[in-house]
Write an enzyme that holds these catalytic residues in place. Sequence first.
Site, PDB file in Angstrom:
ATOM      1  CG  LEU A 190      98.122 -30.781 -52.788  1.00  0.00           C
ATOM      2  CD1 LEU A 190      99.408 -30.481 -53.810  1.00  0.00           C
ATOM      3  CD2 LEU A 190      97.938 -32.272 -52.616  1.00  0.00           C
ATOM      4  N   GLY A 191      96.546 -27.879 -49.341  1.00  0.00           N
ATOM      5  CA  GLY A 191      96.868 -27.090 -47.877  1.00  0.00           C
ATOM      6  C   GLY A 191      97.518 -25.820 -48.377  1.00  0.00           C
ATOM      7  N   GLY A 208     100.112 -22.373 -48.035  1.00  0.00           N
ATOM      8  CA  GLY A 208     101.254 -22.039 -47.935  1.00  0.00           C
ATOM      9  C   GLY A 208     101.703 -20.623 -48.139  1.00  0.00           C
ATOM     10  N   GLY A 209     101.658 -19.854 -47.384  1.00  0.00           N
ATOM     11  CA  GLY A 209     102.116 -18.462 -47.437  1.00  0.00           C
ATOM     12  C   GLY A 209     100.927 -17.691 -48.068  1.00  0.00           C
ATOM     13  CG  PHE A 210     101.451 -14.310 -50.382  1.00  0.00           C
ATOM     14  CD1 PHE A 210     102.533 -14.271 -50.574  1.00  0.00           C
ATOM     15  CD2 PHE A 210     100.969 -13.560 -49.623  1.00  0.00           C
ATOM     16  CE1 PHE A 210     103.396 -13.208 -50.267  1.00  0.00           C
ATOM     17  CE2 PHE A 210     101.501 -12.353 -49.067  1.00  0.00           C
ATOM     18  CZ  PHE A 210     102.788 -12.253 -49.485  1.00  0.00           C
ATOM     19  CB  ALA A 211     100.121 -20.484 -52.520  1.00  0.00           C
ATOM     20  CB  CYS A 228      99.333 -25.874 -52.307  1.00  0.00           C
ATOM     21  SG  CYS A 228     100.336 -24.668 -51.675  1.00  0.00           S
ATOM     22  CE  LYS A 263     104.927 -22.601 -52.551  1.00  0.00           C
ATOM     23  NZ  LYS A 263     106.109 -21.824 -52.032  1.00  0.00           N
ATOM     24  CG  ASP A 267     111.687 -21.219 -43.002  1.00  0.00           C
ATOM     25  OD1 ASP A 267     110.462 -21.337 -43.465  1.00  0.00           O
ATOM     26  OD2 ASP A 267     111.916 -21.625 -41.836  1.00  0.00           O
TER      27      ASP A 267
HETATM   28  C1  LIG Z   1     103.031 -26.937 -53.453  1.00  0.00           C
HETATM   29  C2  LIG Z   1     103.557 -26.493 -52.394  1.00  0.00           C
HETATM   30  C3  LIG Z   1     104.237 -27.533 -51.304  1.00  0.00           C
HETATM   31  C4  LIG Z   1     105.669 -27.646 -52.039  1.00  0.00           C
HETATM   32  O1  LIG Z   1     106.490 -26.807 -52.250  1.00  0.00           O
HETATM   33  N1  LIG Z   1     105.854 -28.968 -52.687  1.00  0.00           N
HETATM   34  C5  LIG Z   1     106.807 -29.169 -53.614  1.00  0.00           C
HETATM   35  C6  LIG Z   1     104.915 -30.016 -52.602  1.00  0.00           C
HETATM   36  C7  LIG Z   1     104.748 -31.229 -53.209  1.00  0.00           C
HETATM   37  N2  LIG Z   1     104.036 -32.156 -52.992  1.00  0.00           N
HETATM   38  C8  LIG Z   1     102.913 -31.790 -51.978  1.00  0.00           C
HETATM   39  C9  LIG Z   1     101.963 -32.736 -51.878  1.00  0.00           C
HETATM   40  C10 LIG Z   1     101.486 -34.029 -52.653  1.00  0.00           C
HETATM   41  C11 LIG Z   1     100.591 -34.571 -51.888  1.00  0.00           C
HETATM   42  C12 LIG Z   1     100.296 -34.084 -50.786  1.00  0.00           C
HETATM   43  N3  LIG Z   1     101.190 -32.898 -50.725  1.00  0.00           N
HETATM   44  N4  LIG Z   1     103.000 -30.635 -51.361  1.00  0.00           N
HETATM   45  C13 LIG Z   1     103.688 -29.767 -51.633  1.00  0.00           C
HETATM   46  N5  LIG Z   1     103.696 -28.481 -51.046  1.00  0.00           N
HETATM   47  C14 LIG Z   1     102.633 -28.453 -49.752  1.00  0.00           C
HETATM   48  C15 LIG Z   1     101.021 -28.144 -50.217  1.00  0.00           C
HETATM   49  C16 LIG Z   1     100.485 -27.535 -48.929  1.00  0.00           C
HETATM   50  C17 LIG Z   1     101.652 -27.001 -48.216  1.00  0.00           C
HETATM   51  C18 LIG Z   1     103.143 -27.258 -48.556  1.00  0.00           C
END
Ligand SMILES: CC[C@@H]1C(=O)N(C)c2cnc(-c3ccc[nH]3)nc2N1C1CCCC1
Length: 306
Positions: A36-37, A39-42, A44, A59, A153
Site C-alpha cells: 500500500l505504501g 509509513g515511518g518504519f513500516a 504497509c 503496518k 500530527d
Molecule cells: C496501514 C497504514 C495506513 C493506515 O494507518 N491505515 C489505517 C490505512 C488504511 N487503509 C489503507 C489503504 C487501503 C487501500 C489503500 N490504502 N492505507 C492505510 N495506511 C496507508 C498505507 C500506506 C501509507 C498509509
Amino acid sequence: PGDDSPHPKVARDKPDLCRMVTAPKTGKCYCRGRLLGKGGFARCYEMIDLSSNRVYAVKVIPHSRVSKPHQKDKIEKEIELHKSLSNKHIVKFYHNFEDDENIYIFLEHCSHKSLAHILKARRTLTEPEVRYYLRQIILGLKYLHVRDILHRDLKLGNFFVNDNMEVKVGDFGLATKLLPVDQRKRTICGTPNYLAPEVLNKQGHGPEADIWSLGCVMYTMLFGRPPFETSDLKDTYRCIRAVEYTMPSSFSVAAKDLVGSILKKNPESRPTLDEIMNHDFFTKGFIPDVLHPSSCLMVPELSSPT
Ligand SMILES: CC[C@@H]1C(=O)N(C)c2cnc(-c3ccc[nH]3)nc2N1C1CCCC1
C-alpha cells in the site's frame, strides 16, 4: 523446485500462492497482498485473513528497522495507545503480533485511502464536502481530547476514508497523553505538517495546537493549498509565528469567519471543538449525510434540501 513435466511451466515469477504469515499465538494464517505504501518504519500491505476473507491494512515493521531501544519504545507506545481506542471516527486497531522478522499491526482497511489522495485528485473540495469530512474528523478528535490524548500530527494524509466514505483519524505515531503545561515536552518531534505558533516557540503542544491544525486542514481542503506554505521552511515558520496568510475571496463568509477564528496566535483565543461544531459554517450550511465515492474524483452534484 523445478519440475521436468513437458507441460508449459507455470509463470514461476507470479506464483498464485501469496506470502504467508502466521500469527504465533492464534495460529491464524494471513496472506500478504499488495504493497500500500510506506509509513515511518513500516512497509504497509493489504493482508487477508484466509479463514474469514477479511482484508486489513497492515503496518509491517522489520525488527531490524527498530533495533534501537527508543525506536522500539516508540512503536510500543503507538500500539498501546491505538489499541486502547474505540470510536466510529478513529481508525480501528484489530490486533498486533511479531514473528522472527517483523512486527505486524493490523488496522482497518480504508479503500479510498486518505483525504490527501482525494484532495490531490479534486484540487479543492466544495463547502458541503468539507462540512461532511470536517464534522467526522472533529468527532474523532473530540473522542481523543476528552481522554486527554493529543494527536499532534493532524493532516490530510492521516484522515483515512473507508469503503463507505466514512472518515477515520489514524496514525498515532506522534500522539501522546496530555501533560500539565509545565511538564510538556517542548521539542518538536517528527515532522508535523501544520505546526502551531506555540509549538514552534517551544511552548509545548496542548489541545489548542490540534485545533490550530484543524484550521489549517479546513483551509487546505477549501483552497487546495495550506495557509502557511512557502518554498523556504524558515519563511513558512516566520509566517506561522506572524499568523500571516491570505484569506481566499472564494471562501464563504462563514468559512472565512471560522478559519479566521481558529488561526489565532494565542492558543486560548481559539474556539473549542464544540464551539467549532456550533459555528454558522456548520449550523447554517448543508451537510450531506453520505457522500458518493464518485466525489473522490469529481465534484458531486449535492442535492441539498431546497
Ligand atoms: C496501514 C497504514 C495506513 C493506515 O494507518 N491505515 C489505517 C490505512 C488504511 N487503509 C489503507 C489503504 C487501503 C487501500 C489503500 N490504502 N492505507 C492505510 N495506511 C496507508 C498505507 C500506506 C501509507 C498509509
